[in-house]
Design an enzyme around this catalytic site. Structure first.
Site, mmCIF file in Angstrom:
data_model
loop_
_atom_site.group_PDB
_atom_site.id
_atom_site.type_symbol
_atom_site.label_atom_id
_atom_site.label_comp_id
_atom_site.label_asym_id
_atom_site.label_seq_id
_atom_site.Cartn_x
_atom_site.Cartn_y
_atom_site.Cartn_z
ATOM 1 C CE LYS A 11 -3.841 -2.233 2.277
ATOM 2 N NZ LYS A 11 -4.712 -2.236 3.266
ATOM 3 C CE1 TYR A 51 -9.633 -2.726 0.582
ATOM 4 C CE2 TYR A 51 -8.687 -0.471 -0.808
ATOM 5 C CZ TYR A 51 -8.313 -1.745 0.058
ATOM 6 O OH TYR A 51 -7.079 -2.089 0.412
ATOM 7 C CG ASN A 114 -3.443 -2.148 6.874
ATOM 8 O OD1 ASN A 114 -3.468 -1.965 5.699
ATOM 9 N ND2 ASN A 114 -4.476 -3.132 7.213
ATOM 10 C CG HIS A 117 -5.796 -6.358 0.367
ATOM 11 N ND1 HIS A 117 -6.568 -6.147 1.077
ATOM 12 C CD2 HIS A 117 -5.794 -7.345 -0.711
ATOM 13 C CE1 HIS A 117 -7.427 -6.902 0.464
ATOM 14 N NE2 HIS A 117 -6.919 -7.628 -0.399
ATOM 15 C CD GLU A 128 -9.236 -8.646 -2.874
ATOM 16 O OE1 GLU A 128 -10.267 -8.591 -2.045
ATOM 17 O OE2 GLU A 128 -8.126 -9.365 -2.678
HETATM 18 N N1 LIG Z 1 -11.668 0.482 11.651
HETATM 19 C C1 LIG Z 1 -10.879 0.926 10.450
HETATM 20 N N2 LIG Z 1 -10.425 2.136 10.424
HETATM 21 C C2 LIG Z 1 -9.755 2.809 9.281
HETATM 22 N N3 LIG Z 1 -9.335 1.829 8.347
HETATM 23 C C3 LIG Z 1 -9.538 0.595 8.346
HETATM 24 C C4 LIG Z 1 -10.113 0.018 9.591
HETATM 25 N N4 LIG Z 1 -10.505 -1.163 9.261
HETATM 26 C C5 LIG Z 1 -10.150 -1.679 8.207
HETATM 27 N N5 LIG Z 1 -9.589 -0.284 7.492
HETATM 28 C C6 LIG Z 1 -8.821 -0.359 6.245
HETATM 29 O O1 LIG Z 1 -9.614 -0.818 5.366
HETATM 30 C C7 LIG Z 1 -8.707 -2.037 4.629
HETATM 31 C C8 LIG Z 1 -9.614 -3.245 4.243
HETATM 32 O O2 LIG Z 1 -8.665 -4.088 3.659
HETATM 33 P P1 LIG Z 1 -7.511 -4.381 4.567
HETATM 34 O O3 LIG Z 1 -7.929 -5.524 5.339
HETATM 35 O O4 LIG Z 1 -6.132 -4.722 3.364
HETATM 36 O O5 LIG Z 1 -6.907 -3.158 5.289
HETATM 37 C C9 LIG Z 1 -7.855 -2.553 5.749
HETATM 38 C C10 LIG Z 1 -7.301 -1.307 6.259
HETATM 39 O O6 LIG Z 1 -6.195 -0.547 5.433
#
Ligand SMILES: Nc1ncnc2c1ncn2[C@@H]1O[C@@H]2COP(=O)(O)O[C@H]2[C@H]1O
Length: 139
Positions: A11, A51, A114, A117, A128
């Site tokens: 990311k 998303y 984070n 993914h 995806e």
């Molecule tokens: N509570 C949250 N607040 C902000 N971002 C979130 C939250 N939960 C998930 N995400 C983001 O949404 C993304 C969905 O895909 P990922 O699980 O790869 O990683 C997740 C985070 O980057």
């Protein structure tokens, strides 16, 4: 897409922080073969489409803004038990809760930013992967 494959993307935070090389090194060291890889920057519309499943979540707009804030590295990976093993390798969504040694623990900035993914099912890995790569690119 065969069921021994998963989809991932490094990311914008991790690409901007210079972690692309170390992350790919750990992915390959864990036994994943890179089937397809590229560097792209998503538009806001593309991030929203990727998303779409999160469209009703309160963090949706912020997530889309973040995901199109810089380059990402989408990849399709191959290994036995790919989806499950890759999610173990990257760790919990929230890096604060991710196990020591996982990619998110080492390289992620926050719950939203984070670092990486990983698809959560074979079905989503196929969808995806097809979002970013043509069939010809996935041979
Ligand atoms: N509570 C949250 N607040 C902000 N971002 C979130 C939250 N939960 C998930 N995400 C983001 O949404 C993304 C969905 O895909 P990922 O699980 O790869 O990683 C997740 C985070 O980057």
């Amino acid at each position: 897409m065969p069921t021994n494959r998963t989809f991932t993307m490094i990311k914008p935070d991790a690409v901007a922080d210079g972690f692309t090389g170390p992350i790919i090194q750990q992915i390959e060291a864990a036994g994943f073969k890179i089937i397809a890889l590229k560097k792209v920057q998503l538009s806001s519309e593309e991030a929203g489409a990727f998303y779409a499943v999160h469209a009703e979540r309160p963090f949706f707009q912020s997530l889309c803004d973040y995901m199109c804030s810089g380059a990402i590295i989408p990849m399709v990976l191959e290994k036995e038990n790919a989806v499950e093993d890759f999610r173990k390798l990257i760790g919990a969504t929230n890096p604060a809760q991710a196990a020591e040694g996982t990619i998110r623990k080492q390289f992620a900035r926050s719950l939203e930013s984070n670092a990486i993914h990983g698809s959560d099912s074979d079905e989503n890995a196929a969808v995806e992967g097809a979002f970013f790569f043509t069939e010809k690119e996935l041979v």
